[in-house]
Every structure is written in structure tokens, then in C-alpha cells.
Scaffold this active site. Structure first.
Site, PDB file in Angstrom:
ATOM      1  N   ASP A 175      89.337  40.603  68.954  1.00 28.69           N
ATOM      2  CA  ASP A 175      90.363  40.483  67.894  1.00 28.69           C
ATOM      3  C   ASP A 175      91.469  40.303  68.370  1.00 28.69           C
ATOM      4  OD1 ASP A 175      91.690  42.596  69.127  1.00 28.69           O
ATOM      5  OD2 ASP A 175      91.791  43.867  67.670  1.00 28.69           O
ATOM      6  N   HIS A 215      83.030  43.356  74.673  1.00 31.40           N
ATOM      7  CA  HIS A 215      82.751  43.615  73.372  1.00 31.40           C
ATOM      8  C   HIS A 215      82.584  41.490  73.157  1.00 31.40           C
ATOM      9  CE1 HIS A 215      81.287  48.040  72.915  1.00 31.40           C
ATOM     10  NE2 HIS A 215      80.749  47.472  73.887  1.00 31.40           N
ATOM     11  N   CYS A 235      71.212  26.165  70.752  1.00 30.29           N
ATOM     12  CA  CYS A 235      71.122  26.088  71.799  1.00 30.29           C
ATOM     13  C   CYS A 235      72.530  25.737  72.826  1.00 30.29           C
ATOM     14  CB  CYS A 235      71.029  24.232  70.745  1.00 30.29           C
ATOM     15  SG  CYS A 235      72.717  23.800  70.535  1.00 30.29           S
ATOM     16  N   CYS A 254      76.132  25.069  64.023  1.00 25.54           N
ATOM     17  CA  CYS A 254      76.881  23.819  64.842  1.00 25.54           C
ATOM     18  C   CYS A 254      75.775  22.499  64.341  1.00 25.54           C
ATOM     19  CB  CYS A 254      74.954  24.785  65.553  1.00 25.54           C
ATOM     20  SG  CYS A 254      75.337  23.975  67.327  1.00 25.54           S
ATOM     21  N   CYS A 296      74.076  21.568  65.449  1.00 20.80           N
ATOM     22  CA  CYS A 296      72.491  21.523  65.258  1.00 20.80           C
ATOM     23  C   CYS A 296      71.887  21.840  64.230  1.00 20.80           C
ATOM     24  CB  CYS A 296      71.687  22.022  66.608  1.00 20.80           C
ATOM     25  SG  CYS A 296      71.657  23.428  66.877  1.00 20.80           S
ATOM     26  N   GLY A 299      92.919  55.006  71.797  1.00 18.76           N
ATOM     27  CA  GLY A 299      91.689  54.645  69.892  1.00 18.76           C
ATOM     28  C   GLY A 299      90.647  54.205  70.122  1.00 18.76           C
ATOM     29  N   SER A 304      86.844  56.356  70.078  1.00 19.75           N
ATOM     30  CA  SER A 304      85.628  57.283  69.217  1.00 19.75           C
ATOM     31  C   SER A 304      84.643  57.969  70.907  1.00 19.75           C
ATOM     32  CB  SER A 304      85.248  57.367  68.263  1.00 19.75           C
ATOM     33  OG  SER A 304      84.492  56.342  68.657  1.00 19.75           O
ATOM     34  N   ASN A 361      94.849  59.263  71.267  1.00 20.77           N
ATOM     35  CA  ASN A 361      94.405  59.273  70.481  1.00 20.77           C
ATOM     36  C   ASN A 361      95.158  60.503  69.073  1.00 20.77           C
ATOM     37  OD1 ASN A 361      92.129  60.380  67.999  1.00 20.77           O
ATOM     38  ND2 ASN A 361      90.821  58.131  69.928  1.00 20.77           N
ATOM     39  N   GLU A 379      93.026  61.967  66.851  1.00 25.36           N
ATOM     40  CA  GLU A 379      92.161  63.202  67.156  1.00 25.36           C
ATOM     41  C   GLU A 379      91.408  63.892  68.048  1.00 25.36           C
ATOM     42  OE1 GLU A 379      90.895  63.969  63.731  1.00 25.36           O
ATOM     43  OE2 GLU A 379      92.164  62.267  63.196  1.00 25.36           O
TER      44      GLU A 379
HETATM   45  P1  NAD Z   1      86.169  53.549  66.552  1.00 25.48           P
HETATM   46  O1  NAD Z   1      86.217  52.957  64.724  1.00 25.48           O
HETATM   47  O2  NAD Z   1      84.669  53.850  66.797  1.00 25.48           O
HETATM   48  O3  NAD Z   1      86.434  55.082  66.540  1.00 25.48           O
HETATM   49  C1  NAD Z   1      88.008  54.624  66.914  1.00 25.48           C
HETATM   50  C2  NAD Z   1      89.064  55.483  67.233  1.00 25.48           C
HETATM   51  O4  NAD Z   1      90.455  55.190  67.141  1.00 25.48           O
HETATM   52  C3  NAD Z   1      88.641  56.926  66.823  1.00 25.48           C
HETATM   53  O5  NAD Z   1      88.270  57.964  67.951  1.00 25.48           O
HETATM   54  C4  NAD Z   1      90.303  57.269  65.983  1.00 25.48           C
HETATM   55  O6  NAD Z   1      90.413  58.540  65.542  1.00 25.48           O
HETATM   56  C5  NAD Z   1      91.664  56.681  67.307  1.00 25.48           C
HETATM   57  N1  NAD Z   1      92.084  56.560  65.760  1.00 25.48           N
HETATM   58  C6  NAD Z   1      92.499  55.623  64.807  1.00 25.48           C
HETATM   59  N2  NAD Z   1      93.742  55.436  64.212  1.00 25.48           N
HETATM   60  C7  NAD Z   1      94.480  55.246  66.125  1.00 25.48           C
HETATM   61  C8  NAD Z   1      95.332  54.948  66.112  1.00 25.48           C
HETATM   62  N3  NAD Z   1      96.416  54.192  65.711  1.00 25.48           N
HETATM   63  N4  NAD Z   1      96.169  55.039  67.236  1.00 25.48           N
HETATM   64  C9  NAD Z   1      94.634  55.275  68.347  1.00 25.48           C
HETATM   65  N5  NAD Z   1      94.114  56.092  68.373  1.00 25.48           N
HETATM   66  C10 NAD Z   1      93.443  55.630  66.830  1.00 25.48           C
HETATM   67  O7  NAD Z   1      86.099  52.897  67.455  1.00 25.48           O
HETATM   68  P2  NAD Z   1      85.747  52.441  69.252  1.00 25.48           P
HETATM   69  O8  NAD Z   1      85.358  53.350  69.844  1.00 25.48           O
HETATM   70  O9  NAD Z   1      86.249  51.073  69.732  1.00 25.48           O
HETATM   71  O10 NAD Z   1      84.010  52.294  68.652  1.00 25.48           O
HETATM   72  C11 NAD Z   1      83.974  50.979  67.759  1.00 25.48           C
HETATM   73  C12 NAD Z   1      83.092  49.714  67.835  1.00 25.48           C
HETATM   74  O11 NAD Z   1      83.376  48.260  66.677  1.00 25.48           O
HETATM   75  C13 NAD Z   1      83.601  49.219  69.220  1.00 25.48           C
HETATM   76  O12 NAD Z   1      82.690  48.443  70.037  1.00 25.48           O
HETATM   77  C14 NAD Z   1      84.767  47.475  68.931  1.00 25.48           C
HETATM   78  O13 NAD Z   1      84.389  46.653  69.459  1.00 25.48           O
HETATM   79  C15 NAD Z   1      84.094  47.903  67.799  1.00 25.48           C
HETATM   80  N6  NAD Z   1      85.476  47.492  67.016  1.00 25.48           N
HETATM   81  C16 NAD Z   1      86.308  46.349  66.847  1.00 25.48           C
HETATM   82  C17 NAD Z   1      87.508  46.201  66.247  1.00 25.48           C
HETATM   83  C18 NAD Z   1      88.726  45.750  66.962  1.00 25.48           C
HETATM   84  O14 NAD Z   1      87.963  44.292  67.335  1.00 25.48           O
HETATM   85  N7  NAD Z   1      89.603  45.562  66.239  1.00 25.48           N
HETATM   86  C19 NAD Z   1      87.301  46.615  64.588  1.00 25.48           C
HETATM   87  C20 NAD Z   1      86.686  47.689  64.409  1.00 25.48           C
HETATM   88  C21 NAD Z   1      85.693  47.591  65.278  1.00 25.48           C
HETATM   89 ZN    ZN Z   2      72.881  24.361  68.243  1.00 27.34          ZN
END
Ligand code: NAD
Ligand code: ZN
Length: 262
Positions: A108, A123, A134, A152, A154, A191, A193, A217, A219
Site C-alpha cells: 500500500d 511483495h 512486453c 498496456c 500493446c 501486524g 499472522s 499484535n 492476537e
Molecule cells: P494477515 O491478514 O494474515 O494477518 C494480519 C494480522 O494483523 C493478524 O495476525 C491480526 O491479528 C493482526 N492485526 C489486526 N489488526 C491489527 C492492528 N490494529 N494492529 C496490529 N495487528 C493487527 O496479514 P499478513 O500476515 O500481512 O498476510 C497477508 C498477505 O496479504 C501479505 O502478503 C500482505 O502483503 C497482503 N495484504 C496486504 C495489504 C496491504 O498492503 N495493506 C492488505 C491485505 C493483505
Molecule cells: Zn505490453
């Protein structure tokens, strides 16, 4: 720094202050308070979109228009989001010489928006689009319009330059992230999992190389209770705000600015 006693936040702040070479590994949870849903859980994207149908490279190659139904939502949500106190807190810690890099699984761009300078995008990023035919690249904001699938020059449908399931991690990001994990004194895991591979290996690499692992976290995760040394249960913004307060309590004098964040 005040005596840590049994307050885990104070203990974590003390470790950060002593070692001054922390690295943060962040996941979707750090951006939840910016209004970007995580993928897992009842409110998560996977409750709406099956990842096997919407988030694999294979799915994109087979039916890019369908995958863009989910991507459209991601691009618009990320476009409207702004960094929260947790992103800003990490940037402040970097400015103070306490955190030296952020490895983020997020796509993001909010760490950069908050002012973090060393951000390893493990990621990829939603801010760029790439043509799988291309290889031409474009800025998302210049090529994408709501309701249309970006094309694109193309005529192929563009893919965001993010790592979908089935794609490898960009090799430079992987190398640098592992090097950071091997050499940091504290790894702050915020933040995530820790279920997505190979990002979930980073805490173990750091731990085996001698770093203390501080998890933020609300959780429990698969790391808590084994890899994690200190688990700070709470939202990322609240915990980082309190860590910064510990530093401010120590350094606040009439001549030194406080590091409080809004
Ligand atoms: P996940 O969804 O698997 O886990 C999110 C974790 O954040 C959980 O353990 C939850 O308990 C915790 N959490 C929730 N609210 C919170 C808070 N306010 N403060 C702290 N922790 C909090 O996410 P992940 O492990 O990042 O894996 C998901 C994949 O999806 C990753 O590759 C990620 O890049 C991608 N993704 C990215 C975005 C983004 O760019 N914002 C959003 C969704 C998913
Ligand atoms: Zn292209």
C-alpha cells in the site's frame, strides 16, 4: 529510560534503545487502522474473494478481468488510505536511529508516505503496473481509472507489480530482507499472522542469528510463545505510541523535541 519492571512495553523500549539496530517486519495488520482490510478474518478480503480464484498468477493469466474485480477494490482502498500512528511511529524511530529498515509484506505504500526511508517491499507495490507480455511498466495513478481494466500500449491487460501466489519474491528484496534479519539486534514483527511463506521465515532467521523478537499484535500467532521474546498485545498504533512515549519520557528536556506522534 525508566526501569522496565514487569511492563513489557517498557522492556521492549529498553531493548530498542540499548541495541539501536532494529528492523521491522510489517503485515496487513499495521494498515487496518488506515482503513485497509487484512486478508484473513471475518472482515478480510478472503471472506469475499477466494484467494485461489483471485490472487494467484495462474488466475491472472487465465482470467485477468475477473482478478481485476478484486484488484480494483484494493487499488481504490489503498489510494484513499493515509498512514496511521503506527506507520508514523516507525518513521520516527528510524529518524532517531533506533529502527534501520522496514521489511513490509504490504503493497500500500503507507510506510513511504509516513516518511520511512529504508523500506523493503517484499511483495511489491500497488503503485506500479507491469505488462506480463512486453514487460513495460506504468505508474498505477497514470494508467488506472475506476471501473476500467488498465491496458498496456500493446493492448494486454496490465498486472499490478505485486507478488501473487505462485510468483517468486523479487530476488533483491529477498536477499536484502534476509541480510537485515541476520544482522539486526531487534526484529519488531507488527501486524502479520506469519502464515505467508517465505516472509514467515524472517522472524526465525533473525532469532537464530541472535536478535530479540518483539511482536506487536492483538492476537496470538504461530510465532507467539516460541519465536517471540516479547509479545505486545494491542493495536499497532497504540503500542507504537506508547513505545515512543517511553523514549520521550527519557529524552524530553526543555531543549529537545518530543517524539510524540498524532
Ligand atoms: P494477515 O491478514 O494474515 O494477518 C494480519 C494480522 O494483523 C493478524 O495476525 C491480526 O491479528 C493482526 N492485526 C489486526 N489488526 C491489527 C492492528 N490494529 N494492529 C496490529 N495487528 C493487527 O496479514 P499478513 O500476515 O500481512 O498476510 C497477508 C498477505 O496479504 C501479505 O502478503 C500482505 O502483503 C497482503 N495484504 C496486504 C495489504 C496491504 O498492503 N495493506 C492488505 C491485505 C493483505
Ligand atoms: Zn505490453
Amino acid at each position: 529510560m525508566r526501569a522496565s519492571g514487569s511492563d513489557p512495553i517498557r522492556e521492549a523500549a529498553r531493548l530498542l534503545a540499548e541495541r539501536r539496530n532494529a528492523v521491522a517486519l510489517t503485515g496487513a495488520g499495521i494498515s487496518v487502522e488506515s482503513g485497509i482490510p487484512s486478508f484473513r478474518g471475518a472482515q478480510g478480503m478472503w471472506a469475499k474473494y477466494d484467494p485461489m480464484e483471485y490472487a494467484t498468477l495462474h488466475a491472472f493469466m487465465q482470467s485477468p478481468r475477473k482478478v481485476w474485480e478484486m484488484l480494483t477494490e484494493m487499488v481504490s482502498v489503498c489510494g484513499f488510505a493515509s498512514p496511521n500512528a503506527a506507520h508514523k511511529g516507525l518513521a520516527a524511530l528510524e529518524g532517531m536511529g533506533v529502527v534501520r529498515a522496514v521489511i513490509t509484506q504490504n503493497v500500500d505504500g503507507l510506510h513511504q508516505a509516513a516518511g520511512s526511508r529504508r523500506v523493503i517491499e517484499y511483495h511489491g507495490s500497488m503503485e506500479e503496473l507491469i505488462c506480463v507480455h512486453c514487460w513495460k511498466r506504468y505508474l498505477t495513478r497514470e494508467r488506472w481509472t475506476p471501473g476500467a481494466v488498465p491496458l498496456c500500449d500493446c493492448d494486454e491487460i496490465l498486472k499490478p507489480n505485486v507478488v501473487l501466489f505462485g510468483e517468486p519474491i523479487p530476488w533483491l528484496a529477498q536477499e536484502v530482507a534476509e541480510e537485515e534479519a541476520r544482522t539486526c539486534g531487534v526484529l519488531m514483527v507488527i501486524g502479520t499472522s506469519a502464515q505467508v511463506s517465505p516472509a514467515c521465515d524472517i522472524p526465525r532467521i533473525a532469532k537464530e542469528s541472535g536478535a530479540a523478537v518483539v511482536e506487536i499484535n492483538p492476537e496470538e500467532t504461530s510465532l507467539s510463545g516460541n519465536v517471540t521474546d516479547i509479545h505486545l498485545r494491542g493495536s499497532a498504533s497504540e503500542v507504537l505510541r506508547r513505545i515512543l512515549e517511553e523514549f520521550s519520557a527519557d529524552e524530553e528536556t526543555p531543549s529537545s523535541p518530543s517524539h510524540k506522534i498524532k
